[in-house]
Scaffold this motif. Sequence first.
Motif, PDB file in Angstrom:
ATOM      1  N   LEU A 118       0.822  -1.210   0.000  1.00  0.00           N
ATOM      2  CA  LEU A 118       0.000   0.000   0.000  1.00  0.00           C
ATOM      3  C   LEU A 118       0.858   1.263   0.000  1.00  0.00           C
ATOM      4  CD1 LEU A 118      -2.814  -1.037   2.520  1.00  0.00           C
ATOM      5  CD2 LEU A 118      -2.876  -1.086   0.021  1.00  0.00           C
ATOM      6  N   LYS A 119       2.109   1.135  -0.402  1.00  0.00           N
ATOM      7  CA  LYS A 119       2.987   2.298  -0.490  1.00  0.00           C
ATOM      8  C   LYS A 119       2.691   3.098  -1.756  1.00  0.00           C
ATOM      9  CE  LYS A 119       6.968   0.403   2.038  1.00  0.00           C
ATOM     10  NZ  LYS A 119       8.422   0.075   1.945  1.00  0.00           N
ATOM     11  N   GLY A 120       3.068   4.375  -1.730  1.00  0.00           N
ATOM     12  CA  GLY A 120       2.963   5.200  -2.928  1.00  0.00           C
ATOM     13  C   GLY A 120       1.590   5.802  -3.142  1.00  0.00           C
ATOM     14  N   ARG A 182      -2.950  11.013   0.211  1.00  0.00           N
ATOM     15  CA  ARG A 182      -2.667  10.083  -0.892  1.00  0.00           C
ATOM     16  C   ARG A 182      -3.739   9.006  -1.035  1.00  0.00           C
ATOM     17  NH1 ARG A 182       0.009   5.041   0.176  1.00  0.00           N
ATOM     18  NH2 ARG A 182       0.425   4.727   2.393  1.00  0.00           N
ATOM     19  N   MET A 183      -4.348   8.602   0.059  1.00  0.00           N
ATOM     20  CA  MET A 183      -5.358   7.545  -0.032  1.00  0.00           C
ATOM     21  C   MET A 183      -6.652   8.052  -0.663  1.00  0.00           C
ATOM     22  SD  MET A 183      -6.764   7.082   3.864  1.00  0.00           S
ATOM     23  CE  MET A 183      -8.060   8.154   4.519  1.00  0.00           C
ATOM     24  N   LEU A 184      -6.764   9.386  -0.787  1.00  0.00           N
ATOM     25  CA  LEU A 184      -7.977   9.986  -1.345  1.00  0.00           C
ATOM     26  C   LEU A 184      -7.709  10.708  -2.664  1.00  0.00           C
ATOM     27  CD1 LEU A 184      -9.499  11.327   1.987  1.00  0.00           C
ATOM     28  CD2 LEU A 184     -10.274   9.347   0.664  1.00  0.00           C
ATOM     29  N   GLU A 185      -6.624  10.327  -3.327  1.00  0.00           N
ATOM     30  CA  GLU A 185      -6.378  10.868  -4.663  1.00  0.00           C
ATOM     31  C   GLU A 185      -7.437  10.338  -5.625  1.00  0.00           C
ATOM     32  OE1 GLU A 185      -1.500  11.257  -4.233  1.00  0.00           O
ATOM     33  OE2 GLU A 185      -2.374   9.543  -5.267  1.00  0.00           O
ATOM     34  N   ASP A 186      -7.596  10.999  -6.769  1.00  0.00           N
ATOM     35  CA  ASP A 186      -8.563  10.546  -7.774  1.00  0.00           C
ATOM     36  C   ASP A 186      -8.364   9.061  -8.064  1.00  0.00           C
ATOM     37  OD1 ASP A 186      -9.560  13.107  -8.016  1.00  0.00           O
ATOM     38  OD2 ASP A 186      -8.313  13.616  -9.740  1.00  0.00           O
ATOM     39  N   PRO A 187      -9.459   8.295  -8.185  1.00  0.00           N
ATOM     40  CA  PRO A 187     -10.848   8.707  -8.434  1.00  0.00           C
ATOM     41  C   PRO A 187     -11.707   8.860  -7.178  1.00  0.00           C
ATOM     42  CG  PRO A 187     -10.672   6.347  -8.694  1.00  0.00           C
ATOM     43  CD  PRO A 187      -9.285   6.837  -8.346  1.00  0.00           C
ATOM     44  N   TYR A 188     -11.104   8.872  -6.003  1.00  0.00           N
ATOM     45  CA  TYR A 188     -11.876   8.972  -4.767  1.00  0.00           C
ATOM     46  C   TYR A 188     -12.167  10.439  -4.428  1.00  0.00           C
ATOM     47  CZ  TYR A 188     -10.415   4.123  -4.340  1.00  0.00           C
ATOM     48  OH  TYR A 188     -10.197   2.793  -4.585  1.00  0.00           O
ATOM     49  N   PRO A 189     -13.163  10.676  -3.576  1.00  0.00           N
ATOM     50  CA  PRO A 189     -13.426  12.049  -3.124  1.00  0.00           C
ATOM     51  C   PRO A 189     -12.189  12.595  -2.411  1.00  0.00           C
ATOM     52  CG  PRO A 189     -15.290  10.621  -2.600  1.00  0.00           C
ATOM     53  CD  PRO A 189     -14.171   9.722  -3.042  1.00  0.00           C
ATOM     54  N   ILE A 201      -8.679  21.752  -1.880  1.00  0.00           N
ATOM     55  CA  ILE A 201      -8.841  20.345  -2.244  1.00  0.00           C
ATOM     56  C   ILE A 201      -7.476  19.798  -2.640  1.00  0.00           C
ATOM     57  CG2 ILE A 201      -9.971  18.718  -3.803  1.00  0.00           C
ATOM     58  CD1 ILE A 201     -12.200  20.810  -4.142  1.00  0.00           C
ATOM     59  N   PHE A 202      -7.052  18.743  -1.968  1.00  0.00           N
ATOM     60  CA  PHE A 202      -5.737  18.156  -2.206  1.00  0.00           C
ATOM     61  C   PHE A 202      -5.848  17.074  -3.284  1.00  0.00           C
ATOM     62  CE2 PHE A 202      -5.895  19.624   2.184  1.00  0.00           C
ATOM     63  CZ  PHE A 202      -4.741  20.396   2.278  1.00  0.00           C
ATOM     64  N   LYS A 203      -5.198  17.297  -4.422  1.00  0.00           N
ATOM     65  CA  LYS A 203      -5.288  16.363  -5.542  1.00  0.00           C
ATOM     66  C   LYS A 203      -4.217  15.271  -5.489  1.00  0.00           C
ATOM     67  CE  LYS A 203      -7.949  16.853  -8.222  1.00  0.00           C
ATOM     68  NZ  LYS A 203      -9.370  16.431  -8.244  1.00  0.00           N
ATOM     69  N   SER A 204      -3.021  15.630  -5.036  1.00  0.00           N
ATOM     70  CA  SER A 204      -1.937  14.653  -4.932  1.00  0.00           C
ATOM     71  C   SER A 204      -0.911  15.165  -3.934  1.00  0.00           C
ATOM     72  CB  SER A 204      -1.277  14.406  -6.296  1.00  0.00           C
ATOM     73  OG  SER A 204      -0.669  15.590  -6.778  1.00  0.00           O
ATOM     74  N   VAL A 205      -0.027  14.274  -3.484  1.00  0.00           N
ATOM     75  CA  VAL A 205       0.945  14.659  -2.465  1.00  0.00           C
ATOM     76  C   VAL A 205       2.219  13.833  -2.615  1.00  0.00           C
ATOM     77  CG1 VAL A 205       0.069  12.998  -0.766  1.00  0.00           C
ATOM     78  CG2 VAL A 205       1.238  15.066   0.027  1.00  0.00           C
ATOM     79  N   LYS A 206       3.347  14.460  -2.263  1.00  0.00           N
ATOM     80  CA  LYS A 206       4.630  13.771  -2.192  1.00  0.00           C
ATOM     81  C   LYS A 206       5.266  14.102  -0.855  1.00  0.00           C
ATOM     82  CE  LYS A 206       5.657  13.645  -7.156  1.00  0.00           C
ATOM     83  NZ  LYS A 206       6.620  14.031  -8.227  1.00  0.00           N
ATOM     84  N   PHE A 214       2.263  19.276  -2.207  1.00  0.00           N
ATOM     85  CA  PHE A 214       0.971  18.831  -2.717  1.00  0.00           C
ATOM     86  C   PHE A 214       0.506  19.693  -3.881  1.00  0.00           C
ATOM     87  CE2 PHE A 214      -0.264  22.088   0.344  1.00  0.00           C
ATOM     88  CZ  PHE A 214      -1.308  22.740  -0.291  1.00  0.00           C
ATOM     89  N   ARG A 215      -0.338  19.086  -4.689  1.00  0.00           N
ATOM     90  CA  ARG A 215      -1.017  19.794  -5.773  1.00  0.00           C
ATOM     91  C   ARG A 215      -2.480  19.883  -5.396  1.00  0.00           C
ATOM     92  NH1 ARG A 215      -3.831  18.237 -10.307  1.00  0.00           N
ATOM     93  NH2 ARG A 215      -3.410  16.045  -9.831  1.00  0.00           N
ATOM     94  N   GLY A 216      -3.048  21.072  -5.509  1.00  0.00           N
ATOM     95  CA  GLY A 216      -4.437  21.221  -5.099  1.00  0.00           C
ATOM     96  C   GLY A 216      -5.131  22.365  -5.800  1.00  0.00           C
ATOM     97  N   VAL A 217      -6.389  22.532  -5.467  1.00  0.00           N
ATOM     98  CA  VAL A 217      -7.184  23.633  -6.011  1.00  0.00           C
ATOM     99  C   VAL A 217      -7.941  24.295  -4.866  1.00  0.00           C
ATOM    100  CG1 VAL A 217      -7.447  22.585  -8.290  1.00  0.00           C
ATOM    101  CG2 VAL A 217      -9.129  22.103  -6.517  1.00  0.00           C
ATOM    102  N   ILE A 218      -8.273  25.559  -5.063  1.00  0.00           N
ATOM    103  CA  ILE A 218      -9.066  26.298  -4.085  1.00  0.00           C
ATOM    104  C   ILE A 218     -10.436  26.569  -4.687  1.00  0.00           C
ATOM    105  CG2 ILE A 218      -9.272  28.424  -2.742  1.00  0.00           C
ATOM    106  CD1 ILE A 218      -6.239  28.622  -2.734  1.00  0.00           C
ATOM    107  N   GLU A 219     -11.456  26.215  -3.958  1.00  0.00           N
ATOM    108  CA  GLU A 219     -12.827  26.463  -4.426  1.00  0.00           C
ATOM    109  C   GLU A 219     -13.557  27.354  -3.438  1.00  0.00           C
ATOM    110  OE1 GLU A 219     -14.845  22.801  -5.049  1.00  0.00           O
ATOM    111  OE2 GLU A 219     -13.808  22.360  -6.924  1.00  0.00           O
TER     112      GLU A 219
END
Length: 219
Positions: A118-120, A182-189, A201-206, A214-219
């Motif tokens: 479950l790494k990565g 990371r466990m909630l990256e796309d396609p999950y909420p 909204i956090f889209k991805s993380v390292k 992290f990569r994200g968007v502001i809504e």
Amino acid sequence: MIFLFCAYRDWALELYTKLSKKYKMKLISSPKDLTLKNVKKINPTMIFFPDWSWIVPKTIIQNYPCVCFHESDLPKFRGGSPIQNQIINGIVKTKTTAFFMDEGLDTGNIIMKKDLSLKGSIQDIFQRMISNDYDMIIKIIKGKYKIKKQNGKPTVYKRRKPEDSELKHLNHSTQYLYNFIRMLEDPYPNAFIKLGTKKIIFKSVKQNKDKLEFRGVIE
């Protein structure tokens, strides 16, 4: 022989494409199409459920061998969102478990298990799941397995809801935040945190030692 493949996410459709080059397969990707009438038309030797989020009608389970693939070392982490529920509990090594479905919640007899890291990122995990499921399905079709009952103390977890993706604050350890995002990256909420009238909204993380990028968007 013809096999029915029930799945809807991109990673599982990739698996279907790979398997359909080797075996005669039909795809159902919507719960409204998974009816006994439709299944009878296909008349599959076996039905595979590598990626399914809905209740399978009892009439189908009772009339056709249905094989489900669950990302946990059953009977541990029965129920919904097994990947997320394990990651948030600090689990790094688990299993892909193939089992014959019965009318219970992930309670059927075990066909086989295969190690799963479950790494990565979620996409990294999906690629490992494709590899595991592909190998396991081939063995199952060839009859290279031994059925056994589930053994051990069961644990059951609920499926996560979109509102469960909210981070109430950032006063967690770096590792916890990394796992949560990371466990909630796309396609999950995706994970998110509210800031006034906005939310990030956090889209991805390292992870880089004690820092997160992290990569994200502001809504």
